[in-house]
Design an enzyme around this catalytic site. Structure first.
Site, PDB file in Angstrom:
ATOM      1  N   ASP A  82      -4.128  -5.119   5.767  1.00 34.25           N
ATOM      2  CA  ASP A  82      -4.534  -5.910   4.607  1.00 34.25           C
ATOM      3  C   ASP A  82      -3.421  -6.883   4.246  1.00 34.25           C
ATOM      4  O   ASP A  82      -2.249  -6.506   4.199  1.00 34.25           O
ATOM      5  CB  ASP A  82      -4.841  -4.988   3.418  1.00 34.25           C
ATOM      6  CG  ASP A  82      -5.445  -5.737   2.243  1.00 34.25           C
ATOM      7  OD1 ASP A  82      -6.027  -6.817   2.460  1.00 34.25           O
ATOM      8  OD2 ASP A  82      -5.335  -5.231   1.109  1.00 34.25           O
ATOM      9  N   HIS A  94      -2.639  -0.974  -3.359  1.00 32.02           N
ATOM     10  CA  HIS A  94      -3.785  -0.102  -3.116  1.00 32.02           C
ATOM     11  C   HIS A  94      -3.609   1.160  -3.956  1.00 32.02           C
ATOM     12  O   HIS A  94      -2.696   1.946  -3.715  1.00 32.02           O
ATOM     13  CB  HIS A  94      -3.879   0.278  -1.636  1.00 32.02           C
ATOM     14  CG  HIS A  94      -4.149  -0.876  -0.728  1.00 32.02           C
ATOM     15  ND1 HIS A  94      -4.017  -0.798   0.637  1.00 32.02           N
ATOM     16  CD2 HIS A  94      -4.555  -2.147  -0.990  1.00 32.02           C
ATOM     17  CE1 HIS A  94      -4.333  -1.966   1.183  1.00 32.02           C
ATOM     18  NE2 HIS A  94      -4.650  -2.806   0.214  1.00 32.02           N
ATOM     19  N   SER A  98       0.849  -1.189   0.000  1.00 28.30           N
ATOM     20  CA  SER A  98       0.000   0.000   0.000  1.00 28.30           C
ATOM     21  C   SER A  98       0.889   1.244   0.000  1.00 28.30           C
ATOM     22  O   SER A  98       1.650   1.442  -0.939  1.00 28.30           O
ATOM     23  CB  SER A  98      -0.945  -0.032   1.208  1.00 28.30           C
ATOM     24  OG  SER A  98      -1.778   1.097   1.224  1.00 28.30           O
TER      25      SER A  98
END
EC number: 3.1.1.61
Length: 387
Positions: free
Chosen positions: A331, A238, A211
């Protein structure tokens, strides 16, 4: 201690609204504003903020040039505001190459009509970036190196992979979940070795999730892989829908392996990295086919690392090598848990080389990491593990 922020934007309206939103957070104080890149450098030197928010299109000096100067003179985490267009994506990726740590869409409608939504996202990023910078002593050196690095080439020729000095891995103790299949139970040794050479295995898939800080981290890892890399790769970053195609194109120009934005029905093959499209979910099946699904509004992340990791565990069992790189949140943790239950391998990036030590920390704290590697060593270790 409150996070000191410098707000840089040539739009008076946007500058005021960002200042108001940040000032509503008791943990944040706006210490100054600037209307162009030249002022941003002067204010950064004078005020020494913890974080800078930066527009990219400004008079006198643009945001990217300002980021390069700031990283060389007073390295400070910079959060870019970007338009959600292909050109905006290209410029934002240039800014990340220059040393910016993350970006947010510049949406005048949201900041006018939905300030609470903007506040939650903006303040969370500011606070996380500041906490990470205070923990890490390596930001200045890494940022200066990014600023001094050449811009991405525009030719489509494959770039040579950079070489890196070997470094030591720090394996962590891993407890296999009680639900892991007995035939594939994967335990760390009682006394983990400190050898930097990973265990070689006939992996059928390499899956990498990341991310915040991921675009630069993925570039660093993938440019170390040879064109003959023997395993397919799936990448979960992301990123908004407008950005992933431009990011895949950039990686394809920089890397010896091939990189493309994944499409429904794409087939996995050695030496090809498929990047999950923004706003959607990516899964893989046992036939080596990619399935692209609409983004589920119930999920925070689109694409979501857990979704792709989970499908890889189901389809490839113990033949997956997964890597969790820098990023906010957790995540990838539950997907990594499924991979561990299936007997697959999980690596995490170390704290010192992360922009945000969130996702890798979640892996380490859950005792799911087989090894923890510095960013500069992950590409080399992938080659050692898979060739």
């Amino acid at each position: 201690m409150a996070v000191k922020v410098l707000v840089v934007d040539d739009s008076g309206f946007f500058r005021r609204r960002v200042t108001e939103i940040l000032s509503s957070d008791p943990n944040i104080v706006v210490v100054g504003t600037a209307t162009n890149g030249k002022e941003a450098i002067e204010q950064a030197l004078a005020l020494k903020p913890d974080v800078i928010t930066m527009d990219y299109e400004m008079p006198m000096m643009d945001g990217i040039t300002a980021v390069r100067h700031i990283m060389q003179r007073i390295p400070t985490p910079v959060l870019m505001f970007s338009s959600l267009t292909h050109e905006g994506a290209r410029v934002t990726l240039d800014a990340l190459d220059a040393g910016a740590v993350d970006f947010l869409p510049k949406n005048f409608e949201d900041i006018s009509r939905n300030p609470q939504k903007v506040k939650q996202l903006l303040c969370e990023k500011i606070n996380s970036i500041s906490r990470s910078n205070r923990r890490s002593s390596g930001f200045g050196a890494a940022s200066a190196a990014s600023a001094a690095a050449p811009a991405a080439p525009t030719s489509s020729s494959r770039a040579p992979a950079p070489t890196t000095a070997p470094a030591r891995a720090v394996p962590t103790r891993t407890a296999a979940p009680a639900t892991a299949p007995a035939a594939h139970a994967h335990h760390a040794p009682a006394h983990p070795t400190t050898s930097g050479t990973p265990k070689r295995k006939a992996y059928k898939l390499v899956a990498i999730g990341t991310s915040t800080g991921g675009p630069v981290a993925l570039q660093r890892v993938l440019t170390q892989l040879p064109a003959s890399f023997p395993a397919p790769l799936v990448l979960i970053q992301h990123m908004p829908a407008a950005f992933t195609k431009a990011f895949a194109e950039r990686l394809d120009k920089l890397c010896k392996i091939s990189v493309k934005e994944a499409e429904d029905g794409d087939v996995l093959r050695p030496g090809l990295a498929l990047l999950a499209p923004g706003g959607k979910q990516m899964m893989v099946d046992a036939r080596g086919t990619v399935k692209i699904l609409p983004g589920d509004e119930r999920l925070n992340y689109k694409p979501c690392v857990d979704i792709t990791f989970g499908s890889a565990a189901k389809s490839y069992g113990d033949k997956v090598l997964s890597v969790v790189l820098t990023g906010m949140g957790a995540d990838g943790r539950e997907g990594a848990r499924l991979l561990k239950q299936a007997g697959s391998t999980v690596w995490a990036q170390d704290e010192a080389s992360c922009v945000i030590y969130g996702m890798p920390m979640a892996i380490v704290k859950a005792e799911l990491a087989d090894a923890i590697y510095s960013l500069d060593d992950i590409g080399r270790h992938l080659v050692e593990a898979c060739l």
